[in-house]
Design a protein around this motif. Structure first.
Motif, mmCIF file in Angstrom:
data_model
loop_
_atom_site.group_PDB
_atom_site.id
_atom_site.type_symbol
_atom_site.label_atom_id
_atom_site.label_comp_id
_atom_site.label_asym_id
_atom_site.label_seq_id
_atom_site.Cartn_x
_atom_site.Cartn_y
_atom_site.Cartn_z
ATOM 1 N N SER A 86 46.358 61.308 55.076
ATOM 2 C CA SER A 86 46.547 62.409 54.123
ATOM 3 C C SER A 86 46.983 61.893 52.755
ATOM 4 C CB SER A 86 47.593 63.400 54.655
ATOM 5 O OG SER A 86 48.906 62.881 54.511
ATOM 6 N N ALA A 87 47.687 60.759 52.747
ATOM 7 C CA ALA A 87 48.258 60.225 51.505
ATOM 8 C C ALA A 87 47.402 59.126 50.885
ATOM 9 C CB ALA A 87 49.665 59.686 51.783
ATOM 10 N N ARG A 88 46.186 58.927 51.409
ATOM 11 C CA ARG A 88 45.374 57.788 50.965
ATOM 12 C C ARG A 88 45.183 57.759 49.437
ATOM 13 N NH1 ARG A 88 41.096 55.598 54.708
ATOM 14 N NH2 ARG A 88 40.110 57.629 54.730
ATOM 15 N N ASN A 89 44.839 58.879 48.843
ATOM 16 C CA ASN A 89 44.593 58.886 47.399
ATOM 17 C C ASN A 89 45.842 58.509 46.608
ATOM 18 O OD1 ASN A 89 41.902 59.561 47.696
ATOM 19 N ND2 ASN A 89 42.242 61.755 47.473
ATOM 20 N N ARG A 90 47.007 58.980 47.064
ATOM 21 C CA ARG A 90 48.254 58.633 46.375
ATOM 22 C C ARG A 90 48.560 57.148 46.514
ATOM 23 N NH1 ARG A 90 52.871 60.693 48.268
ATOM 24 N NH2 ARG A 90 52.070 61.775 50.097
ATOM 25 N N LEU A 91 48.241 56.597 47.676
ATOM 26 C CA LEU A 91 48.452 55.165 47.897
ATOM 27 C C LEU A 91 47.523 54.338 47.014
ATOM 28 C CD1 LEU A 91 48.916 55.197 51.753
ATOM 29 C CD2 LEU A 91 50.478 54.058 50.165
ATOM 30 N N ILE A 92 46.268 54.758 46.916
ATOM 31 C CA ILE A 92 45.307 54.038 46.082
ATOM 32 C C ILE A 92 45.736 54.080 44.617
ATOM 33 C CG2 ILE A 92 42.921 54.050 45.228
ATOM 34 C CD1 ILE A 92 42.074 55.001 48.042
ATOM 35 N N GLU A 93 46.202 55.247 44.172
ATOM 36 C CA GLU A 93 46.693 55.381 42.787
ATOM 37 C C GLU A 93 47.869 54.443 42.533
ATOM 38 O OE1 GLU A 93 47.647 59.472 42.205
ATOM 39 O OE2 GLU A 93 45.552 60.137 42.367
ATOM 40 N N LEU A 94 48.683 54.253 43.569
ATOM 41 C CA LEU A 94 49.838 53.365 43.473
ATOM 42 C C LEU A 94 49.394 51.926 43.214
ATOM 43 C CD1 LEU A 94 52.941 53.795 43.931
ATOM 44 C CD2 LEU A 94 52.590 52.936 46.241
ATOM 45 N N GLY A 95 48.205 51.591 43.696
ATOM 46 C CA GLY A 95 47.704 50.224 43.554
ATOM 47 C C GLY A 95 46.845 49.994 42.334
ATOM 48 N N SER A 96 46.647 51.018 41.524
ATOM 49 C CA SER A 96 45.774 50.867 40.353
ATOM 50 C C SER A 96 46.522 50.219 39.195
ATOM 51 C CB SER A 96 45.235 52.233 39.926
ATOM 52 O OG SER A 96 46.294 53.080 39.523
ATOM 53 N N LEU B 41 47.265 49.950 61.000
ATOM 54 C CA LEU B 41 46.823 48.983 59.999
ATOM 55 C C LEU B 41 46.363 49.691 58.733
ATOM 56 C CD1 LEU B 41 44.543 46.826 62.357
ATOM 57 C CD2 LEU B 41 46.967 46.445 61.846
ATOM 58 N N ILE B 42 46.597 49.055 57.584
ATOM 59 C CA ILE B 42 46.121 49.592 56.309
ATOM 60 C C ILE B 42 45.654 48.457 55.408
ATOM 61 C CG2 ILE B 42 48.488 49.639 55.366
ATOM 62 C CD1 ILE B 42 47.598 52.099 53.702
ATOM 63 N N ALA B 43 44.492 48.657 54.763
ATOM 64 C CA ALA B 43 43.959 47.674 53.821
ATOM 65 C C ALA B 43 44.729 47.769 52.517
ATOM 66 C CB ALA B 43 42.474 47.922 53.589
ATOM 67 N N MET B 44 45.119 46.606 51.968
ATOM 68 C CA MET B 44 45.991 46.600 50.799
ATOM 69 C C MET B 44 45.260 46.415 49.473
ATOM 70 S SD MET B 44 49.450 44.655 52.035
ATOM 71 C CE MET B 44 48.697 43.065 52.366
ATOM 72 N N TYR B 45 44.077 45.831 49.487
ATOM 73 C CA TYR B 45 43.393 45.659 48.203
ATOM 74 C C TYR B 45 41.888 45.484 48.390
ATOM 75 C CZ TYR B 45 44.322 40.665 49.374
ATOM 76 O OH TYR B 45 44.442 39.459 49.995
ATOM 77 N N GLY B 46 41.194 45.470 47.249
ATOM 78 C CA GLY B 46 39.743 45.309 47.289
ATOM 79 C C GLY B 46 39.019 46.624 47.516
ATOM 80 N N ALA B 47 37.765 46.500 47.883
ATOM 81 C CA ALA B 47 36.899 47.674 48.043
ATOM 82 C C ALA B 47 37.353 48.598 49.167
ATOM 83 C CB ALA B 47 35.463 47.222 48.301
ATOM 84 N N THR B 48 38.103 48.045 50.131
ATOM 85 C CA THR B 48 38.505 48.838 51.301
ATOM 86 C C THR B 48 39.934 49.375 51.184
ATOM 87 O OG1 THR B 48 39.197 46.793 52.405
ATOM 88 C CG2 THR B 48 36.978 47.607 52.893
ATOM 89 N N ILE B 49 40.562 49.255 50.017
ATOM 90 C CA ILE B 49 41.960 49.665 49.851
ATOM 91 C C ILE B 49 42.207 51.063 50.433
ATOM 92 C CG2 ILE B 49 41.539 50.559 47.522
ATOM 93 C CD1 ILE B 49 44.396 49.640 46.798
ATOM 94 N N GLY B 50 43.269 51.176 51.234
ATOM 95 C CA GLY B 50 43.625 52.457 51.846
ATOM 96 C C GLY B 50 42.941 52.735 53.164
ATOM 97 N N LYS B 51 41.981 51.908 53.543
ATOM 98 C CA LYS B 51 41.294 52.108 54.827
ATOM 99 C C LYS B 51 42.299 51.861 55.956
ATOM 100 C CE LYS B 51 36.951 52.785 56.336
ATOM 101 N NZ LYS B 51 36.129 53.923 55.942
#
Length: 237
Positions: A183-193, A139-149
């Motif tokens: 490992s890719a969490r930061n890249r995923l979060i950047e993708l959603g910015s 599972l992965i959180a897609m938006y909000g404060a928990t994005i990437g969790k």
């Protein structure tokens, strides 16, 4: 180097193929891809999953690092069936307070999920488009404060619309997928910015690139990662 920096380094070495040695006797990922494609076609034929749009070919510019020759770059949409959840109508109190685990992204713990803060009824499931996730799904959180969790399903559950779940195809070790997403969490979060609220849609997730090792190597990588993580936990006690 702090424990957190060490953890990040270990995960990065792992997904670049530098944590364990490659075994020339392993079936290469190119052959694994063929088996996954056959399985996916069969599942579509049986009506168990929907046929999605064909994902674009991966360009060299999309590859964030080099990988071993026996590995292949694929997209996340090629290695599992992804689906977001839903929220049963709050206007129907009979949909809530049941025994079905209903996960909201605040329940994600970057580990195994055995319980949720709220539960719904079978009627809530039947009258909404919640996605049922079986044990082992990622599972992965897609938006909000928990994005990437992240989370690993420990007991059968459904999720709300802010969470995307993946049922990996055969040949994809779910824990390797989990550690890659970590490992890719930061890249995923950047993708959603870029918007008012960070948002990594299901489409963006499915298009995200994934370094695919041979199956046996996926297993060796996970064993090595967890050995390191356990050692670090013991040192911090």
């Amino acid at each position: 180097m702090t424990p957190e920096q060490l953890k990040v380094s270990i995960l990065q070495y792992a997904v670049e193929g530098k944590l364990v040695k490659q075994n020339p006797n392993d079936e290469p990922a190119s052959e694994l891809i063929k088996k996954i494609e056959n399985e996916k076609a069969e599942l579509i034929k049986e009506g168990k999953i929907k046929k999605g749009k064909k994902l674009p070919v991966i360009t060299d510019g999309e590859k964030p690092f080099d990988i071993p020759d026996s590995w292949e770059w694929v997209r996340l949409g090629n290695i599992g069936d992804w689906g977001a959840g839903a929220t049963p109508s709050r206007q129907h109190p009979e949909y809530y307070g049941g025994d079905v685990l209903w996960l909201k992204t605040g329940d994600l713990n970057d580990g195994v999920i055995q319980d949720t803060s709220e539960k719904i009824t079978e009627a809530g499931v039947a009258n909404s488009s919640v996605k049922v996730n079986q044990p082992g799904n990622i599972l992965i959180a897609m938006y909000g404060a928990t994005i990437g969790k992240l989370g690993i399903v420990g007991k059968t559950l459904v999720t709300n619309q802010a969470c995307c779940g993946c049922t990996p195809f055969k040949g994809i070790y779910n824990l390797y997928l989990f550690y890659y997403l970590l490992s890719a969490r930061n890249r995923l979060i950047e993708l959603g910015s870029g918007g008012a609220q960070p948002n990594i849609s299901k489409t963006k997730i499915e298009n995200f690139v994934f370094p695919l090792p041979p199956l046996e190597e996926q297993k060796r990588i996970v064993i090595k990662i967890e050995k390191f993580m356990n050692s670090m936990s013991n040192l911090s006690k």
